[in-house]
Design an enzyme around this catalytic site. Structure first.
Site, short mmCIF file in Angstrom:
data_model
loop_
_atom_site.label_atom_id
_atom_site.label_comp_id
_atom_site.label_asym_id
_atom_site.label_seq_id
_atom_site.Cartn_x
_atom_site.Cartn_y
_atom_site.Cartn_z
N ASP A 122 0.81 -1.23 0.00
CA ASP A 122 0.00 0.00 0.00
C ASP A 122 0.84 1.27 0.00
OD1 ASP A 122 -2.21 -1.66 0.09
OD2 ASP A 122 -2.29 -1.63 2.28
N LYS A 162 1.85 2.20 -5.10
CA LYS A 162 2.38 1.68 -6.36
C LYS A 162 1.44 1.98 -7.54
CE LYS A 162 2.39 -2.37 -4.38
NZ LYS A 162 2.10 -2.01 -2.98
N HIS A 202 -4.71 -1.61 -5.76
CA HIS A 202 -3.89 -0.50 -6.25
C HIS A 202 -4.82 0.64 -6.68
CE1 HIS A 202 -0.28 -3.36 -7.18
NE2 HIS A 202 -0.67 -3.39 -5.93
P1 GDP Z 1 -0.73 0.39 -3.55
O1 GDP Z 1 -1.32 -0.90 -3.07
O2 GDP Z 1 0.74 0.46 -3.32
O3 GDP Z 1 -1.09 0.72 -4.96
O4 GDP Z 1 -1.38 1.51 -2.63
P2 GDP Z 1 -2.93 1.64 -2.21
O5 GDP Z 1 -3.69 2.14 -3.37
O6 GDP Z 1 -3.40 0.39 -1.56
O7 GDP Z 1 -2.82 2.69 -1.04
C1 GDP Z 1 -2.30 3.96 -1.23
C2 GDP Z 1 -3.40 4.97 -0.86
O8 GDP Z 1 -2.82 6.25 -0.73
C3 GDP Z 1 -4.46 5.11 -1.92
O9 GDP Z 1 -5.69 5.45 -1.30
C4 GDP Z 1 -3.96 6.28 -2.76
O10 GDP Z 1 -5.01 6.98 -3.43
C5 GDP Z 1 -3.35 7.13 -1.71
N1 GDP Z 1 -2.19 7.95 -2.12
C6 GDP Z 1 -1.22 7.66 -3.02
N2 GDP Z 1 -0.28 8.63 -3.03
C7 GDP Z 1 -0.66 9.54 -2.13
C8 GDP Z 1 -0.11 10.77 -1.64
O11 GDP Z 1 0.96 11.20 -2.04
N3 GDP Z 1 -0.80 11.43 -0.68
C9 GDP Z 1 -1.99 10.98 -0.19
N4 GDP Z 1 -2.59 11.69 0.75
N5 GDP Z 1 -2.54 9.83 -0.61
C10 GDP Z 1 -1.90 9.12 -1.56
P1 IMO Z 2 -0.87 -4.15 -2.26
O1 IMO Z 2 -0.42 -4.69 -3.60
C1 IMO Z 2 -0.94 -4.55 2.06
C2 IMO Z 2 -1.00 -8.61 3.68
C3 IMO Z 2 -2.24 -9.06 4.40
C4 IMO Z 2 -1.64 -10.05 5.38
C5 IMO Z 2 -0.53 -10.69 4.57
C6 IMO Z 2 -0.93 -12.00 3.92
O2 IMO Z 2 -2.16 -3.44 -2.32
O3 IMO Z 2 0.22 -3.36 -1.63
P2 IMO Z 2 -2.50 -12.72 1.89
O4 IMO Z 2 -3.88 -12.28 1.52
O5 IMO Z 2 -1.47 -12.44 0.86
O6 IMO Z 2 -2.47 -14.13 2.39
O7 IMO Z 2 -2.13 -11.82 3.20
O8 IMO Z 2 -0.18 -9.76 3.58
N1 IMO Z 2 -1.23 -8.11 2.32
C7 IMO Z 2 -1.16 -6.82 1.96
N2 IMO Z 2 -0.97 -5.71 2.71
N3 IMO Z 2 -1.04 -4.44 0.72
C8 IMO Z 2 -1.20 -5.53 -0.06
O9 IMO Z 2 -1.17 -5.47 -1.40
C9 IMO Z 2 -1.31 -6.79 0.57
N4 IMO Z 2 -1.50 -8.05 0.13
C10 IMO Z 2 -1.43 -8.84 1.19
O10 IMO Z 2 -2.89 -7.99 5.03
O11 IMO Z 2 -1.04 -9.35 6.43
MG MG Z 3 -2.85 -1.59 -1.83
#
Ligand code: GDP
Ligand code: IMO
Ligand code: MG
Length: 423
Positions: free
Chosen positions: A14, A17, A42
Site C-alpha cells: 500500500d 504503487k 492499487h
Molecule cells: P498500492 O497498493 O501500493 O497501490 O497503494 P494503495 O492504493 O493500496 O494505497 C495507497 C493509498 O494512498 C491510496 O488510497 C492512494 O489513493 C493514496 N495515495 C497515493 N499517493 C498519495 C499521496 O501522495 N498522498 C496521499 N494523501 N494519498 C496518496
Molecule cells: P498491495 O499490492 C498490504 C497482507 C495481508 C496479510 C498478509 C498475507 O495493495 O500493496 P494474503 O492475503 O497475501 O495471504 O495476506 O499480507 N497483504 C497486503 N498488505 N497491501 C497488499 O497489497 C497486501 N496483500 C497482502 O494484510 O497481512
Molecule cells: Mg494496496
C-alpha cells in the site's frame, strides 16, 4: 534490446504503487504484473475518478499501453471479471489492452475456503490474510497440483478442476470447516467463460520479443518487500516473492534484462494484518496518521497500522531489490505534525544496530528514533520542487543519504497531478 524497469513496494504494501504506475505509464509500451493476486488493491485517482485495481495492471487507463497479467500472478476469475466489468463501464477497451499468461494459476473457490479455514485454525496467531485464497493457490502451485489459465483451453479442464477440488474437500474436512461449494461454483464457471474473451499468451515470449523490438516494459509489483515470502517478516508475509527477483520469475524476464528498479515507499510506515512492526505507533499520534492518511485497506477496508519511517527496514529493502531510484509517497500526510520521528537504528539484544536483523519481534528489537522538524505546510497544491518547504527537502536529503539512493518523485496527494519530480 531494451531492458525492463521494475516498480515495487519497499514496505508492507500500500505504498502507492498503483498511483505511480499510472503516472509513469505514458513512458512505457507494456505494463506487466508479476506476482500476487486479488490480495492487492492499487488505487488510481485522476479527473475526479478513484479506481481500485486488484489483478489488472495499473496501466490500463492509458490509451495505448498493453497490460499483461504475468505467470507469477494468481487469478480469481470472479474478482477478475468484476474488475473487467467496472473498466468496461468506464469505457476502457479492455479486450485489446489486456492479456494474460497461460502459466498464471487460478484461484478456485475452494482455495478461498481453505484460506479461511486455515486462518480460523490459527486463532490469535493468524496472519491477517486478505482471505482471497492466495496462500492455498501458491501452495498448489509449488505442490504441483495447480490449475492454470492455459488449462481452460484444454478438454481436460473440468476433470482437472474436479480432481483438485476433491483434494481440497479432504483438507476442509480435516479443518472441520463448513461450506457450501454449490453456491460458489456457478459464478466461478461463468467467470471462466468470460475470461475466454481475453487473449491468453505465452507472456515470456511476448515480453522478450517486445523487448527485442525495443519496446519499453514496466513490471508492476504487488504487496511490499517486507511481505516477501523469503525476506519478509515470516510467517506474517504473503506467499510470493514480492522483491525484484519476482519480476524475473513472474514474467520470464532474464535478470540481465532488468533496467531501473523503482522503489516506492511512504514517508512513514503502515501495515495491515498481523506481524511485527518495529516503529508502530499504538497511540494518538498513530491514530492521527491513520485518519490524515486515510489508512484503511483498499481491498478489505481494514484500518492500517501506522508508524514512523523505518530506515534500517528501508535500507534492507533497497538492498534485496537493488533499488536504483526511490519515490516517496504521502509526504502531505506528515504535514500535520510539528515534529517527525525517524527510526535510524534498533536496539537488538542490548546492542545498537543499523540493519534489519532476522528476528524483528518486539521482544528482541526496539526502534531508536531521532526527531526532526516538521514542515507544517499544506503540500497538496504544490506543483514543483522549488516550492517544497525547506524542512521537507531536509527530510528527503536525510533519507537519500541514509539509504544511498536518490529520490526522484515526491508525491503530495492521491491524484495523478499531485506528483513532484525531483530531477
Ligand atoms: P498500492 O497498493 O501500493 O497501490 O497503494 P494503495 O492504493 O493500496 O494505497 C495507497 C493509498 O494512498 C491510496 O488510497 C492512494 O489513493 C493514496 N495515495 C497515493 N499517493 C498519495 C499521496 O501522495 N498522498 C496521499 N494523501 N494519498 C496518496
Ligand atoms: P498491495 O499490492 C498490504 C497482507 C495481508 C496479510 C498478509 C498475507 O495493495 O500493496 P494474503 O492475503 O497475501 O495471504 O495476506 O499480507 N497483504 C497486503 N498488505 N497491501 C497488499 O497489497 C497486501 N496483500 C497482502 O494484510 O497481512
Ligand atoms: Mg494496496
Amino acid at each position: 534490446m531494451s531492458k525492463a524497469d521494475v516498480l515495487l513496494g519497499l514496505q508492507w504494501g500500500d505504498e502507492g504503487k498503483g498511483k505511480i504506475v499510472d503516472v509513469l505509464t505514458p513512458n512505457y509500451d507494456i505494463i506487466a504484473r508479476f506476482q500476487g493476486g486479488p490480495n492487492a488493491g492499487h488505487t488510481l485517482e485522476f479527473n475526479g475518478i478513484k479506481h481500485v485495481l486488484h489483478t489488472i495492471p495499473s496501466g490500463i487507463f492509458h490509451p495505448t499501453a498493453i497490460n499483461i497479467v504475468g505467470n507469477g500472478v494468481v487469478i480469481d476469475p470472479v474478482i477478475f471479471k468484476k474488475e473487467i466489468d467496472a473498466l468496461l463501464k468506464l469505457g476502457v477497451d479492455v479486450k485489446s489492452k489486456l492479456i494474460i499468461s497461460k502459466r498464471a494459476h487460478l484461484i478456485l473457490p475452494t482455495h478461498r475456503l481453505i484460506d479461511a479455514a486455515s486462518e480460523a485454525s490459527k486463532g490469535k496467531n493468524k496472519i491477517g490474510s486478505t482471505l482471497k485464497g492466495i496462500g492455498p493457490t501458491y501452495m498448489d502451485k509449488t505442490g504441483r497440483n495447480g490449475l492454470r489459465i492455459g488449462d481452460i483451453e484444454t478438454n481436460e479442464f473440468r476433470e482437472k478442476y474436479d480432481a483438485l477440488v476433491e483434494k481440497h474437500k479432504q483438507l476442509l474436512s480435516y479443518h472441520n470447516y463448513e461450506y457450501n461449494l454449490a453456491e460458489l461454483e456457478p459464478a466461478w464457471f461463468e467467470a471462466i467463460e468470460s475470461l475466454k474473451n481475453l487473449q491468453f499468451v505465452e507472456s515470456e515470449h511476448y515480453l522478450n520479443n517486445a523487448m527485442l523490438a525495443g519496446k519499453k516494459v514496466l513490471c508492476e509489483g504487488a504487496q511490499g518487500s517486507l511481505l516477501d515470502i523469503d525476506f519478509g517478516s515470516y510467517p506474517f508475509v504473503t506467499s510470493s516473492n514480492t522483491i525484484c527477483a519476482g519480476a524475473c520469475n513472474g514474467l520470464g524476464i532474464p535478470p540481465n534484462k532488468i533496467g531501473n528498479v523503482i522503489g516506492i515507499f511512504k514517508a512513514y510506515c503502515t501495515r495491515v494484518g498481523s506481524g511485527p512492526f518495529p516503529t508502530e505507533l499504538e497511540n494518538e499520534t498513530g491514530e492521527r496518521m491513520r485518519q490524515e492518511g486515510r489508512e484503511f485497506g483498499s481491498t478489505t477496508g481494514r484500518p492500517r497500522r501506522t508508524g514512523w519511517l523505518d530506515i534500517p527496514a528501508l535500507k534492507y529493502a533497497v538492498m534485496v531489490n537493488g533499488v536504483t531510484e526511490l519515490m516517496m509517497m504521502k509526504a502531505d500526510v506528515l504535514s500535520i505534525f510539528d515534529e517527525i520521528e525517524i527510526c535510524t537504528h534498533y536496539e537488538h539484544n542490548g546492542e545498537k544496530i543499523d540493519y534489519l536483523p532476522y528476528n524483528i519481534d518486539p521482544a528482541y528489537l526496539k526502534p531508536i528514533t531521532i526527531k526532526v522538524k516538521g514542515w507544517n505546510v499544506d503540500l497538496t497544491a504544490i506543483d514543483s520542487k522549488d516550492k517544497l518547504p525547506a524542512a521537507l527537502m531536509e527530510y528527503v536529503k536525510f533519507i537519500e543519504k541514509a539509504v544511498s539512493t536518490p529520490i526522484s518523485i515526491v508525491s503530495v496527494g492521491p491524484d495523478r497531478k499531485q506528483t513532484i519530480r525531483m530531477n
